[in-house]
Enzyme design. Structure first.
Site: not given
Ligand code: MSP
Length: 532
Positions: A24, A27, A133, A136, A158, A161, A311, A314
């Site tokens: 995405h 990145h 996690c 991560c 987490c 996430h 953040k 995806k």
């Protein structure tokens, strides 16, 4: 003119990307930043090397492959070829290498590195009990967790996430990270630019001061086996981060070509998102110290692209694919927008409105129009031949001074990894030239033959200003800069890539007598409906 090779070597890296999903724009943001730096240094004449690649092992990738009913190897091959390599084309990345952690050149040398640390006593066997996690790929302690909401109400999740962590209990191998607490603090003190920006550095220093624990660096094959075998115990595989971090040295010859390795290492700057700063600024230098390899010169932690204050990701379904933007605006606009609109090191929000507005006002009207009307006037008033300037007035000298300062300031900003400041400095010349054309009114001068000399000077100043801009913009918007260079110089000054950037501000390099050619529209008009 100075020579275009000052013999310096510049080695910049991006993180290697998990191949659990397609890229995405978050990145792509990391990639573009590293590419702008690499191109900038190359444009200075340095031996500049950009490394990027993919992080293919670990539970996260394995689970995604299983969910897609394929083997991990098939899945990673597919994603690399269908998504990650094409990303480089989409956003115009000029990388010198692309490493995949499933390549033999990586796996074999990770094993050499591990063996060395085992033989020198930095790795020992122990038992691990704690939270992990998978998103991560990281061991977590209570301080890293937050209370879940919705379906995870009442559970510890987490913080990144927002998903529950897993409880692990395994006999693993450990790296003696705790032994590096003081050496790391000393290193940070002796190398104050090692972690940048300053806020990132403070965060890492206080983290290390709170004390470091040894790190589990293997996983039992009883749980899963998608990773690099521990060389002395094939019932374990290497923890994915220990494997992944080593890409930065295995790609350049560590363990197999010492001369190549020595030529590039230490990396000049390693670009990482702030979420993975601790891996790079704590674990990575400690691993290198244990192996008696010098740490990289700098780790730069950039901010996040946010959606709704979080953040972009995806997994949270907020990711935007890079080609959704480039299909409409092109790769240059993508690169320009993200590098200009967000101060590098801080978080930023993407908005289609902001992108459209900047595209129109800064790229199309500000720069594109300046280029096209200058060349159109040279064609109209001088049959396309760049005229010789006569004596310079105060207004002309002002342009010359702004050009010199723009090059100097932009170049200095790049050394501080302040990419948006480099673009701001460049834009002082765009604005200056646009103001100059307005105040000099070449179309009025053209009406009276007695102004011919003055008109020649004005057209020379504008054209020479465009030469400076082509060089300064080549690292940021390479396609447009190359088109302009081709139309402006007729190949008479050599390739754009051979123009030393730090010398671009030296006035008078464009030779009178060159015939300019037609410039295609650099930033075409975009219909409002397409861009919303
Ligand atoms: N595989 C690890 C890195 C290993 S490096 C030895 C990893 N991969 S990742 O694919 O999850 O992330 C790669 C990079 O993309 C990170 O620098 C991360 O910060 C960045 N980004 C992911 N989402 C992002 C945003 N929303 N905004 C900006 N950068 C983001 O971590």
């Amino acid at each position: 003119m100075s020579t275009n090779n000052n013999g310096q070597s510049f080695y910049v890296t991006t993180p290697i990307f998990y191949v659990n999903d397609a890229p995405h724009i978050g990145h792509a943001y990391t990639e573009v930043a590293a590419d702008v730096l690499a191109r900038w240094h190359r444009q200075r004449g340095e031996d500049s090397f950009l490394l990027t690649g993919t992080d293919e092992h670990g539970e996260k990738v394995l689970r995604t492959a299983a969910a897609n009913k394929t083997s991990a190897q098939e899945w990673t091959d597919k994603l690399v070829h269908d998504s990650w390599l094409p990303l480089l084309e989409t956003i115009d990345i000029d990388n010198q290498d692309f490493i995949r952690t499933t390549e033999p050149r990586h796996e074999a040398n990770v094993q050499k590195f591990m063996q060395k640390l085992y033989d020198t006593g930095f790795i020992y066997q122990g038992s691990f009990k704690g939270a992990y996690c998978v998103g991560c790929e990281e061991y977590k302690n209570m301080a890293d967790l937050v209370e879940g909401s919705g379906e995870y109400n009442g559970q510890d999740v987490c913080a990144i996430h927002s998903k529950p962590v897993e409880q692990l209990e395994e006999n693993n191998y450990f790296f003696k990270l705790s032994e590096f607490e003081q050496p790391l603090l000393d290193f940070f003190e002796q190398n104050p630019n090692f972690i940048q920006p300053e806020s990132a550095k403070n965060e890492v220093v206080s983290f290390v001061r709170r004390g470091l624990e040894d790190l589990s660096i293997s996983r039992s094959k009883e749980k899963f086996d998608w990773g690099i075998d521990i060389p002395w115990d094939d019932s374990h595989i290497t923890y994915v981060w220990f494997d992944a971090l080593l890409n930065y040295i295995t790609a350049i010859g560590y363990g197999q070509d010492d001369a190549a390795f020595q030529k590039r290492w230490p990396a000049t700057v390693q670009i990482v998102g702030k979420d993975i700063l601790r891996f790079h600024a704590v674990i990575w230098p400690a691993m290198l110290m244990a192996a008696e390899i010098v740490p990289p010169t700098q780790i730069f932690g950039h901010g996040w692209l946010l959606v709704g204050g979080e953040k972009m990701s995806k997994s949270k379904l907020t990711g935007i694919a890079p080609n959704q933007i480039t299909d409409i605006f092109g790769s240059d606009a993508f690169r320009y927008y993200f590098m200009k609109a967000i101060a590098f090191g801080q978080d930023g929000s993407f908005s289609w409105e902001d992108l459209s507005a900047r595209y129109q006002s800064e790229l199309a009207n500000g720069f594109g129009n300046l280029a096209s009307r200058t060349l159109a006037m040279v064609r109209k008033y001088f049959e396309g031949v760049i005229p010789s300037p006569a004596s310079y007035t105060e207004a002309d000298n002002q342009v010359i001074n702004v050009a010199e300062a723009a090059v100097r300031d932009a170049d200095e900003a790049i050394d501080a990894v302040a990419i948006n400041e480099a673009i701001n400095a460049t834009w002082t010349l765009v604005d200056e030239l646009n103001g100059y054309i307005t105040s000099q009114e070449p179309w009025v001068l053209a009406k009276d033959e007695t102004n011919r000399e003055r008109l020649a000077t004005v057209m020379y100043v504008c054209s020479e200003g465009l030469r400076v801009l082509s060089v300064l913009l080549a690292p940021v918007i390479p396609k447009a800069a190359n088109k302009l260079w081709a139309a402006l110089t007729e190949g008479k000054l050599g390739a754009l890539s051979d123009q030393p950037l730090n010398d671009a501000g030296t006035w008078g390099q464009l030779t009178a007598g060159i015939t300019v050619s037609e410039l295609e529209v650099l930033f075409p008009r975009i219909e409002a409906e397409t861009a919303s």
